[in-house]
Scaffold this motif. Sequence first.
Motif, PDB file in Angstrom:
ATOM      1  N   ASP A 233      37.005  44.626  44.822  1.00 29.88           N
ATOM      2  CA  ASP A 233      35.961  43.687  44.434  1.00 29.88           C
ATOM      3  C   ASP A 233      35.056  44.291  43.358  1.00 29.88           C
ATOM      4  N   GLU A 234      34.299  43.436  42.698  1.00 29.69           N
ATOM      5  CA  GLU A 234      33.338  43.913  41.695  1.00 29.69           C
ATOM      6  C   GLU A 234      32.246  44.765  42.322  1.00 29.69           C
ATOM      7  N   ASP A 235      32.002  44.594  43.626  1.00 29.62           N
ATOM      8  CA  ASP A 235      30.980  45.359  44.328  1.00 29.62           C
ATOM      9  C   ASP A 235      31.581  46.457  45.195  1.00 29.62           C
ATOM     10  N   ALA A 236      32.764  46.966  44.814  1.00 26.50           N
ATOM     11  CA  ALA A 236      33.453  47.974  45.614  1.00 26.50           C
ATOM     12  C   ALA A 236      32.931  49.372  45.305  1.00 26.50           C
ATOM     13  N   ASP A 237      33.029  50.243  46.293  1.00 25.77           N
ATOM     14  CA  ASP A 237      32.908  51.679  46.079  1.00 25.77           C
ATOM     15  C   ASP A 237      34.250  52.118  45.504  1.00 25.77           C
ATOM     16  N   LEU A 238      34.289  52.449  44.220  1.00 27.09           N
ATOM     17  CA  LEU A 238      35.564  52.657  43.537  1.00 27.09           C
ATOM     18  C   LEU A 238      36.295  53.909  43.997  1.00 27.09           C
ATOM     19  N   GLU A 260      51.871  46.408  48.240  1.00 26.19           N
ATOM     20  CA  GLU A 260      52.792  46.210  47.121  1.00 26.19           C
ATOM     21  C   GLU A 260      52.056  45.764  45.862  1.00 26.19           C
ATOM     22  N   THR A 261      50.835  45.269  46.007  1.00 27.18           N
ATOM     23  CA  THR A 261      50.055  44.783  44.863  1.00 27.18           C
ATOM     24  C   THR A 261      48.592  45.177  45.019  1.00 27.18           C
ATOM     25  N   VAL A 262      48.009  45.648  43.928  1.00 29.03           N
ATOM     26  CA  VAL A 262      46.563  45.836  43.843  1.00 29.03           C
ATOM     27  C   VAL A 262      46.002  44.751  42.926  1.00 29.03           C
ATOM     28  N   LEU A 263      44.999  44.034  43.427  1.00 26.96           N
ATOM     29  CA  LEU A 263      44.251  43.077  42.622  1.00 26.96           C
ATOM     30  C   LEU A 263      42.884  43.695  42.350  1.00 26.96           C
ATOM     31  N   VAL A 264      42.418  43.610  41.117  1.00 22.09           N
ATOM     32  CA  VAL A 264      41.121  44.176  40.790  1.00 22.09           C
ATOM     33  C   VAL A 264      40.289  43.141  40.048  1.00 22.09           C
ATOM     34  N   ASN A 265      39.027  43.021  40.436  1.00 20.88           N
ATOM     35  CA  ASN A 265      38.122  42.118  39.729  1.00 20.88           C
ATOM     36  C   ASN A 265      37.964  42.597  38.288  1.00 20.88           C
ATOM     37  N   LYS A 266      38.010  41.680  37.339  1.00 19.42           N
ATOM     38  CA  LYS A 266      37.942  42.047  35.926  1.00 19.42           C
ATOM     39  C   LYS A 266      36.676  42.832  35.583  1.00 19.42           C
ATOM     40  N   ARG A 267      35.600  42.581  36.314  1.00 18.58           N
ATOM     41  CA  ARG A 267      34.354  43.294  36.041  1.00 18.58           C
ATOM     42  C   ARG A 267      34.432  44.768  36.460  1.00 18.58           C
ATOM     43  N   ALA A 268      35.368  45.091  37.347  1.00 21.39           N
ATOM     44  CA  ALA A 268      35.526  46.475  37.809  1.00 21.39           C
ATOM     45  C   ALA A 268      36.744  47.158  37.199  1.00 21.39           C
ATOM     46  N   CYS A 270      37.880  48.098  34.155  1.00 19.90           N
ATOM     47  CA  CYS A 270      37.811  49.184  33.170  1.00 19.90           C
ATOM     48  C   CYS A 270      37.357  50.499  33.796  1.00 19.90           C
ATOM     49  N   GLU A 271      36.619  50.415  34.886  1.00 21.04           N
ATOM     50  CA  GLU A 271      36.184  51.634  35.567  1.00 21.04           C
ATOM     51  C   GLU A 271      37.164  52.057  36.657  1.00 21.04           C
ATOM     52  N   PHE A 272      37.730  51.071  37.362  1.00 20.17           N
ATOM     53  CA  PHE A 272      38.623  51.390  38.485  1.00 20.17           C
ATOM     54  C   PHE A 272      40.011  51.840  38.026  1.00 20.17           C
ATOM     55  N   LEU A 273      40.607  51.169  37.064  1.00 23.70           N
ATOM     56  CA  LEU A 273      41.998  51.444  36.702  1.00 23.70           C
ATOM     57  C   LEU A 273      42.234  52.870  36.215  1.00 23.70           C
ATOM     58  N   PRO A 274      41.350  53.482  35.417  1.00 19.18           N
ATOM     59  CA  PRO A 274      41.572  54.890  35.065  1.00 19.18           C
ATOM     60  C   PRO A 274      41.573  55.812  36.289  1.00 19.18           C
ATOM     61  N   SER A 337      37.631  36.647  40.382  1.00 16.14           N
ATOM     62  CA  SER A 337      36.654  36.564  41.464  1.00 16.14           C
ATOM     63  C   SER A 337      37.332  36.782  42.804  1.00 16.14           C
ATOM     64  N   VAL A 338      36.518  36.898  43.852  1.00 17.43           N
ATOM     65  CA  VAL A 338      37.074  37.023  45.190  1.00 17.43           C
ATOM     66  C   VAL A 338      37.815  35.750  45.574  1.00 17.43           C
ATOM     67  N   GLU A 339      37.319  34.600  45.100  1.00 22.22           N
ATOM     68  CA  GLU A 339      38.012  33.330  45.381  1.00 22.22           C
ATOM     69  C   GLU A 339      39.400  33.328  44.762  1.00 22.22           C
ATOM     70  N   ASP A 340      39.522  33.849  43.526  1.00 18.98           N
ATOM     71  CA  ASP A 340      40.828  33.917  42.875  1.00 18.98           C
ATOM     72  C   ASP A 340      41.748  34.887  43.613  1.00 18.98           C
ATOM     73  N   ALA A 341      41.194  36.003  44.093  1.00 20.33           N
ATOM     74  CA  ALA A 341      41.990  36.969  44.849  1.00 20.33           C
ATOM     75  C   ALA A 341      42.546  36.341  46.119  1.00 20.33           C
ATOM     76  N   ILE A 342      41.697  35.619  46.825  1.00 23.54           N
ATOM     77  CA  ILE A 342      42.131  34.964  48.064  1.00 23.54           C
ATOM     78  C   ILE A 342      43.240  33.956  47.779  1.00 23.54           C
ATOM     79  N   ALA A 343      43.071  33.146  46.747  1.00 23.50           N
ATOM     80  CA  ALA A 343      44.081  32.138  46.406  1.00 23.50           C
ATOM     81  C   ALA A 343      45.392  32.805  46.020  1.00 23.50           C
TER      82      ALA A 343
END
Length: 428
Positions: A233-238, A260-268, A270-274, A337-343
């Motif tokens: 989530d965008e409010d995650a402890d990375l 099998e899949t990681v979903l990441v909020n777009k706001r997080a 650039c910091e999480f993926l590295p 968003s979290v809604e998009d992740a859930i869907a």
Amino acid sequence: MDIDAICAELRKGAGALALHTAAQKNHALTCVAQAIQRNKAAILEANAKDVRAAREKGVTEALVERLALDEKKFQSILDGLETIIGQGDPVGEEIAGWTAPKGMQIRQVRVPLGVVGIIYESRPNVTIDAFSLAYKSGNAILLRGSSSALASNVALVSAIQAGLSDAGSDGVRNAIYLCESHDHDDVKQILTATGKIDVVLPRGSSRLINAVVANAQVPVIQTGAGVCHLYVDEDADLSMAVSIAENAKTQRPGACNAIETVLVNKRAACEFLPLLAKALGGKVQLRADEVCHPVLESALKSCGALERDPGCLARASREDFGFEFLDFILAVKAVDSVEDAIAFINTHNTKHSEAIVTNNRRHARMFQAQVDAACVYVNASTRFTDGGEFGFGAELGISTQKLHARGPMGIKALTTTKFLIDGDGQIR
């Protein structure tokens, strides 16, 4: 395979076992545990034979790991048996009771299912788990493992039968049968044994599970292939998110509760993926969507992983999402968003285990309320979806359906209920 004769004998075993007390069943299981320990060398030797054959056939190491027994796994089998022995006996437990308007006393109590069949792949520990749970809950069990684990399963069932013999009258030897043939016709016989087998559980790949569900004429408890997701989530402890992702993917990638899949909020992203690239680079192939790919590519180049292993990053295809890799492969996708992740999860998952990493309580509760899965985690790895971790000692599998049982299946999942009514001459 003479399914009629086998099931008739198992039915006798189930009938005898249904009358045994908890003390009798515990004595028998204690003798089984002692026999397994006594036959440890033979069991591990048989398993080594299966492992060698699997490697000669080119089976991936992730799947070999599912097949192999080592000291730790062997001890976990014994520990699981000990936990089951220490658990209460579900048979006869009163679920509810009341007095009817006409004065009759009505009680709803737990009873065994009867004869249970399990069709499973690879993991020889399932042989012990399935038997011990069935026996403690008063059921007879028909085991049909895969040819890849046949030597291991034969050695384990031989030890079980030795233990049941050691238990004397407390040991019901005809409460277990192992199909030793490689003939796929025996699977068909099991699935069409209407009136002879009370329920069948498939445990293994999605292909096996789908085949059982499609062809069974007996009731099936559907255990799931595990297309599991982790949403950051965008409010995650990375740092927590990276630790959970690494554990959930790499500890046992061939397990059904691995992500099998990681979903990441777009706001997080650039910091999480590295951070994810640094943790998994060179260990796991990352298959990324168009948003995540350039960020991961830059990070993997910076840490040298891409130079060492050019195949550690790939562009994700549509088929990579919703696919159970059972290997060191992880799909990565950005969401709004979290809604998009859930869907997305509800569209692509197998109703097994899903997780969110977030410090936002509202997002956490929304995720747990709306994600359709047997187990939904907040700030924890999906690898905990396991009967042992849940305190059951062992499991029959992870049920991904909604009727009868859901999630890790322990002793009570192998029972049903009946109503016992006592009157004093009432008529209607």
